[in-house]
Design a protein around this motif. Structure first.
Motif, mmCIF file in Angstrom:
data_model
loop_
_atom_site.group_PDB
_atom_site.id
_atom_site.type_symbol
_atom_site.label_atom_id
_atom_site.label_comp_id
_atom_site.label_asym_id
_atom_site.label_seq_id
_atom_site.Cartn_x
_atom_site.Cartn_y
_atom_site.Cartn_z
ATOM 1 N N PHE A 53 4.487 -18.257 4.168
ATOM 2 C CA PHE A 53 4.005 -17.605 5.379
ATOM 3 C C PHE A 53 4.232 -18.473 6.619
ATOM 4 C CE2 PHE A 53 1.865 -15.054 2.196
ATOM 5 C CZ PHE A 53 1.971 -13.775 2.736
ATOM 6 N N PHE A 149 9.016 -9.191 3.140
ATOM 7 C CA PHE A 149 8.477 -9.147 4.495
ATOM 8 C C PHE A 149 8.986 -7.940 5.286
ATOM 9 C CE2 PHE A 149 7.538 -13.568 3.468
ATOM 10 C CZ PHE A 149 6.270 -13.702 4.008
ATOM 11 N N TYR A 152 6.895 -4.935 4.151
ATOM 12 C CA TYR A 152 5.528 -5.013 4.682
ATOM 13 C C TYR A 152 5.501 -4.640 6.157
ATOM 14 C CZ TYR A 152 0.856 -6.802 5.694
ATOM 15 O OH TYR A 152 -0.454 -6.920 6.084
ATOM 16 N N GLY A 176 0.890 -4.178 1.262
ATOM 17 C CA GLY A 176 1.175 -5.396 0.509
ATOM 18 C C GLY A 176 1.592 -5.104 -0.918
ATOM 19 N N SER A 179 5.085 -3.715 -0.957
ATOM 20 C CA SER A 179 6.008 -4.812 -0.649
ATOM 21 C C SER A 179 6.303 -5.652 -1.893
ATOM 22 C CB SER A 179 5.419 -5.710 0.442
ATOM 23 O OG SER A 179 5.171 -4.985 1.609
ATOM 24 N N ASN A 242 0.027 -8.832 -4.707
ATOM 25 C CA ASN A 242 0.592 -8.867 -3.364
ATOM 26 C C ASN A 242 -0.241 -8.077 -2.360
ATOM 27 O OD1 ASN A 242 3.233 -10.425 -3.656
ATOM 28 N ND2 ASN A 242 3.366 -8.966 -5.324
ATOM 29 N N PHE A 246 -1.249 -10.289 0.937
ATOM 30 C CA PHE A 246 -0.899 -9.881 2.300
ATOM 31 C C PHE A 246 -2.128 -9.489 3.118
ATOM 32 C CE2 PHE A 246 3.849 -9.191 2.055
ATOM 33 C CZ PHE A 246 4.118 -9.876 3.224
ATOM 34 N N THR A 250 -3.263 -11.423 6.506
ATOM 35 C CA THR A 250 -3.264 -10.654 7.758
ATOM 36 C C THR A 250 -4.651 -10.625 8.400
ATOM 37 O OG1 THR A 250 -1.486 -9.245 6.894
ATOM 38 C CG2 THR A 250 -2.719 -8.421 8.790
#
Length: 277
Positions: A53, A149, A152, A176, A179, A242, A246, A250
């Motif tokens: 990230f 990415f 997402y 997420g 993704s 995931n 994510f 976030t």
């Protein structure tokens, strides 16, 4: 489950599928058998996610514009760099997961834990042994994280994820999860080859000379279906893992950035909710 299904002998298969593999491990090795090799991800995933990230965010800022292509490039850069940690971690995990297959109590224990596994591999094979499967890991991770990415970003835009939305958390979780699935589907055959190369030599016999040799022999012996081995268990894991990853990242960034904005504009008590996505 994924690794066991990917590397099992086609002539003498131990498992008929994902559910049978799950049942067999619990029956033969107890529920603890499902968590073999957990030490390696516990040690490495924190650093991997921080690296992924961090690199993705900084690369995207360096590229200047937030476009789909730049999202893919930034994600690919993150995937490529984290291979340095990912490859040895997955090597140890794979070796630990294959240790004592079908045994309730291990008769011969080659490795005490993931760290001991890496130390013994290093003493026997050096740095090359620690980085076994590095090229296949690089080939898998680079485009995989690009799609990760990119998907997402597209999903959150399509669903209209805004901090003020009362359904923002479910939307982030769904984005997420999707993704993660797209990421795995994009390069899954490479993961099968990577697992086979890292598991090669566990029984004392080396079968493959390299990536192309592994692809050729696997296809010749088992057909195209070999490249989908363990896919079901992988996708079952990919969505919740995931989704949580994510959404957590976030929401955390939303909260921290909102606090920073508040400190800069209106000094006062810390806000309880993020003001914008």
């Amino acid at each position: 489950l994924q690794v066991r299904l990917q590397v099992q002998n086609v002539e003498k298969p131990l498992y008929r599928g994902t559910f049978h593999c799950f049942q067999s491990i619990i029956k033969q090795e107890s529920a603890f058998g499902l968590y073999k090799g957990i030490g390696s991800p516990m040690m490495g995933l924190t650093f991997i996610n921080a690296l992924v990230f961090g690199v993705q965010g900084n690369t995207l800022r360096a590229l200047g514009k937030d476009t789909p292509l730049n999202q893919f490039i930034a994600g690919s850069a993150a995937g490529a760099i984290q291979c340095i940690i990912c490859c040895p971690m997955e090597l140890a995990k794979t070796r630990m997961q294959l240790q004592g297959t079908g045994e309730y109590k291990l008769k011969t224990k080659n490795y005490k834990n993931s760290l001991d596994c890496l130390i013994k591999i290093y003493r026997k094979e050096g740095l090359r042994g620690i980085n076994r499967g590095m090229v296949s890991t690089f080939i898998r991770e680079t485009p995989s994280f690009g799609f990760y990415f990119l998907t997402y970003d597209c999903m959150t835009r399509y669903l209209g994820c805004e901090a003020e939305d009362s359904f923002v958390i479910p939307k982030l979780l769904f984005s997420g999860g999707i993704s993660g699935i797209v990421s795995w589907l994009s390069t899954y055959p490479v993961d099968v080859i990577k697992s086979r190369l890292q598991a090669d030599g566990v029984g004392g016999v080396t079968q493959y000379k390299g990536i192309l040799d592994c692809v050729r022999k696997s296809y010749h012996e088992e057909g195209w279906r070999v490249f989908t081995r363990g896919l079901t268990s992988t996708l079952l894991r990919a969505f919740p893992v995931n989704a949580a990853t994510f959404a957590t990242v976030t929401v955390f960034l939303m909260y921290m950035r909102s606090e920073d904005d508040l400190r800069e504009c209106e000094p006062g008590p810390a806000i309880q909710q993020p003001s914008s996505l």
